[in-house]
Scaffold this motif. Structure first.
Motif, PDB file in Angstrom:
ATOM      1  N   ARG A  10      65.458   7.563  43.829  1.00 14.90           N
ATOM      2  CA  ARG A  10      66.478   7.895  42.826  1.00 14.90           C
ATOM      3  C   ARG A  10      67.032   6.643  42.164  1.00 14.90           C
ATOM      4  O   ARG A  10      67.453   5.729  42.824  1.00 14.90           O
ATOM      5  N   ARG A  11      66.980   6.611  40.863  1.00 13.76           N
ATOM      6  CA  ARG A  11      67.659   5.574  40.084  1.00 13.76           C
ATOM      7  C   ARG A  11      68.292   6.265  38.893  1.00 13.76           C
ATOM      8  O   ARG A  11      67.783   7.281  38.400  1.00 13.76           O
ATOM      9  N   THR A  12      69.373   5.715  38.430  1.00 16.80           N
ATOM     10  CA  THR A  12      69.997   6.253  37.223  1.00 16.80           C
ATOM     11  C   THR A  12      69.042   6.110  36.046  1.00 16.80           C
ATOM     12  O   THR A  12      68.494   5.039  35.816  1.00 16.80           O
ATOM     13  N   ARG A  14      68.718   6.810  31.883  1.00 15.62           N
ATOM     14  CA  ARG A  14      69.558   7.033  30.687  1.00 15.62           C
ATOM     15  C   ARG A  14      68.756   7.346  29.432  1.00 15.62           C
ATOM     16  O   ARG A  14      69.339   7.519  28.364  1.00 15.62           O
ATOM     17  N   LYS A  64      80.033   7.870  27.648  1.00 10.37           N
ATOM     18  CA  LYS A  64      79.772   6.426  27.474  1.00 10.37           C
ATOM     19  C   LYS A  64      78.655   6.048  28.426  1.00 10.37           C
ATOM     20  O   LYS A  64      78.614   6.538  29.560  1.00 10.37           O
ATOM     21  N   TRP A  65      77.814   5.156  27.998  1.00  8.17           N
ATOM     22  CA  TRP A  65      76.593   4.869  28.752  1.00  8.17           C
ATOM     23  C   TRP A  65      76.431   3.372  28.991  1.00  8.17           C
ATOM     24  O   TRP A  65      76.677   2.564  28.088  1.00  8.17           O
ATOM     25  N   CYS A 121      71.787  10.904  35.262  1.00  5.98           N
ATOM     26  CA  CYS A 121      72.815   9.859  35.163  1.00  5.98           C
ATOM     27  C   CYS A 121      74.170  10.513  35.406  1.00  5.98           C
ATOM     28  O   CYS A 121      74.583  11.418  34.674  1.00  5.98           O
ATOM     29  N   TRP A 122      74.827  10.035  36.446  1.00  3.54           N
ATOM     30  CA  TRP A 122      76.179  10.495  36.795  1.00  3.54           C
ATOM     31  C   TRP A 122      77.129   9.871  35.783  1.00  3.54           C
ATOM     32  O   TRP A 122      77.185   8.648  35.646  1.00  3.54           O
ATOM     33  N   LEU A 123      77.879  10.679  35.072  1.00  2.00           N
ATOM     34  CA  LEU A 123      78.758  10.165  34.019  1.00  2.00           C
ATOM     35  C   LEU A 123      80.227  10.364  34.391  1.00  2.00           C
ATOM     36  O   LEU A 123      80.703  11.498  34.529  1.00  2.00           O
ATOM     37  N   GLY A 124      80.918   9.221  34.525  1.00  3.37           N
ATOM     38  CA  GLY A 124      82.357   9.269  34.815  1.00  3.37           C
ATOM     39  C   GLY A 124      83.188   8.793  33.646  1.00  3.37           C
ATOM     40  O   GLY A 124      84.375   9.123  33.537  1.00  3.37           O
ATOM     41  N   ALA A 125      82.566   8.009  32.761  1.00  6.20           N
ATOM     42  CA  ALA A 125      83.292   7.484  31.587  1.00  6.20           C
ATOM     43  C   ALA A 125      83.207   8.524  30.474  1.00  6.20           C
ATOM     44  O   ALA A 125      82.477   8.361  29.495  1.00  6.20           O
ATOM     45  N   TYR A 145      83.289  15.425  36.394  1.00  5.26           N
ATOM     46  CA  TYR A 145      82.152  14.577  36.025  1.00  5.26           C
ATOM     47  C   TYR A 145      81.139  15.386  35.242  1.00  5.26           C
ATOM     48  O   TYR A 145      81.120  16.622  35.319  1.00  5.26           O
ATOM     49  N   TYR A 168      73.547  -4.599  36.522  1.00  2.00           N
ATOM     50  CA  TYR A 168      72.173  -4.198  36.249  1.00  2.00           C
ATOM     51  C   TYR A 168      71.744  -4.756  34.896  1.00  2.00           C
ATOM     52  O   TYR A 168      72.577  -5.013  34.029  1.00  2.00           O
ATOM     53  N   VAL A 178      68.213  -2.821  39.014  1.00  2.00           N
ATOM     54  CA  VAL A 178      69.512  -2.516  39.634  1.00  2.00           C
ATOM     55  C   VAL A 178      69.641  -3.322  40.924  1.00  2.00           C
ATOM     56  O   VAL A 178      69.001  -2.999  41.932  1.00  2.00           O
ATOM     57  N   LYS A 180      70.786  -4.365  44.384  1.00  2.00           N
ATOM     58  CA  LYS A 180      71.445  -3.701  45.513  1.00  2.00           C
ATOM     59  C   LYS A 180      71.711  -4.742  46.599  1.00  2.00           C
ATOM     60  O   LYS A 180      70.855  -5.581  46.892  1.00  2.00           O
TER      61      LYS A 180
HETATM   62  C1  LIG Z   1      81.369   7.606  39.837  1.00  2.00           C
HETATM   63  C2  LIG Z   1      80.272   7.117  38.923  1.00  2.00           C
HETATM   64  C3  LIG Z   1      80.463   7.119  37.556  1.00  2.00           C
HETATM   65  C4  LIG Z   1      79.454   6.684  36.705  1.00  2.00           C
HETATM   66  N1  LIG Z   1      79.650   6.743  35.363  1.00  2.00           N
HETATM   67  C5  LIG Z   1      78.696   6.320  34.521  1.00  2.00           C
HETATM   68  C6  LIG Z   1      78.884   6.431  33.118  1.00  2.00           C
HETATM   69  O1  LIG Z   1      79.906   6.926  32.641  1.00  2.00           O
HETATM   70  N2  LIG Z   1      77.893   5.992  32.307  1.00  2.00           N
HETATM   71  C7  LIG Z   1      76.719   5.473  32.795  1.00  2.00           C
HETATM   72  O2  LIG Z   1      75.856   5.087  31.993  1.00  2.00           O
HETATM   73  N3  LIG Z   1      76.499   5.358  34.127  1.00  2.00           N
HETATM   74  C8  LIG Z   1      77.448   5.788  35.001  1.00  2.00           C
HETATM   75  N4  LIG Z   1      77.241   5.738  36.358  1.00  2.00           N
HETATM   76  C9  LIG Z   1      75.946   5.255  36.879  1.00  2.00           C
HETATM   77  C10 LIG Z   1      76.048   3.849  37.499  1.00  2.00           C
HETATM   78  O3  LIG Z   1      76.124   2.895  36.477  1.00  2.00           O
HETATM   79  C11 LIG Z   1      74.817   3.619  38.398  1.00  2.00           C
HETATM   80  O4  LIG Z   1      74.866   4.526  39.468  1.00  2.00           O
HETATM   81  C12 LIG Z   1      74.794   2.199  38.954  1.00  2.00           C
HETATM   82  O5  LIG Z   1      74.558   1.271  37.921  1.00  2.00           O
HETATM   83  C13 LIG Z   1      73.717   2.007  40.023  1.00  2.00           C
HETATM   84  O6  LIG Z   1      72.440   2.392  39.555  1.00  2.00           O
HETATM   85  P1  LIG Z   1      71.572   3.448  40.362  1.00  2.00           P
HETATM   86  O7  LIG Z   1      72.259   4.778  40.227  1.00  2.00           O
HETATM   87  O8  LIG Z   1      70.226   3.414  39.707  1.00  2.00           O
HETATM   88  O9  LIG Z   1      71.533   3.003  41.798  1.00  2.00           O
HETATM   89  C14 LIG Z   1      78.224   6.197  37.230  1.00  2.00           C
HETATM   90  C15 LIG Z   1      78.027   6.215  38.629  1.00  2.00           C
HETATM   91  C16 LIG Z   1      79.027   6.687  39.458  1.00  2.00           C
HETATM   92  C17 LIG Z   1      78.786   6.724  40.953  1.00  2.00           C
END
Ligand SMILES: Cc1cc2nc3c(=O)[nH]c(=O)nc-3n(C[C@H](O)[C@H](O)[C@H](O)COP(=O)(O)O)c2cc1C
Length: 190
Positions: A10-12, A14, A64-65, A121-125, A145, A168, A178, A180
């Protein structure tokens, strides 16, 4: 695929192909979140699937990304083909505090998504109030989220951390790297 492989693969992601993700698959992800761990087993979360073209277009500007990258947001033609909104039901958790539960639920969905060949991609922003209005959610449901979902059109890999830098970064070929922290760094010796 076993769970260990899913965790490490698993990796984020986008950037996504524009192949739609079936409603059955999105529903399966929600079903996985449904059975995650919940404090006191209260299960205060609800989920909304967003895969309609007009809604996808309305939601994107509220996200936001890739804060660490100069140009990491998906362009038109690369955007997620679905989102799952993670919501807190204030009828169950009146103060809306379900961050920890949301973390468990999102993680559960992300790991199953890997098994299904999807990127997430988990988005919090995100602009929560505007998303709530766009989705025409009742007052009792707060947006916590978004999980952006689609078939990956980007490579991302883990790299060893250098000089403590957790930022990253993108390689010339577009791969995301990324950093770690090592097991040695995070596992306290006792
Ligand atoms: C709580 C949380 C909020 C996040 N919000 C965003 C976001 O708004 N936009 C985005 O592009 N990535 C977001 N991410 C993804 C992180 O940037 C990403 O998990 C981190 O860079 C590590 O990369 P990986 O998931 O590949 O291990 C978020 C991750 C978490 C856990």
């Amino acid at each position: 695929m076993n769970v260990y492989d899913s965790i490490f693969q698993r990796r984020t992601i986008r950037k996504f192909t524009q192949e739609p993700v079936g409603k059955d698959i999105l529903t399966k992800l929600v079903d996985c979140a449904r059975v995650a761990a919940y404090g006191a087993n209260m299960q205060p979360l609800k989920f909304a699937i967003i895969d309609d073209k007009a809604e996808l277009e309305a939601i994107y500007p509220l996200t936001k990304w890739a804060g660490a990258l100069a140009d990491g947001a998906p362009r038109e033609g690369e955007r997620p083909t679905a989102y799952i909104a993670v919501l807190c039901d204030k009828g169950i958790r009146p103060n809306g505090a379900a961050e920890v539960e949301a973390g468990a639920a999102v993680t559960t969905m992300m790991l199953e998504a890997v098994e299904l060949g999807l990127g997430t991609c988990w988005l919090g922003a995100i602009q929560r109030k505007e998303i709530k209005d766009t989705l025409r959610l009742p007052e009792s449901l707060d947006v916590l989220y978004l999980l952006a979902i689609g078939y990956p059109a980007q490579k991302s890999r883990m790299v060893d951390i250098k000089d403590g830098n957790v930022k990253y970064f993108e390689s010339p070929d577009g791969t995301i790297n990324v950093p770690k922290r090592s097991l040695d760094e995070v596992l306290i010796k006792r």
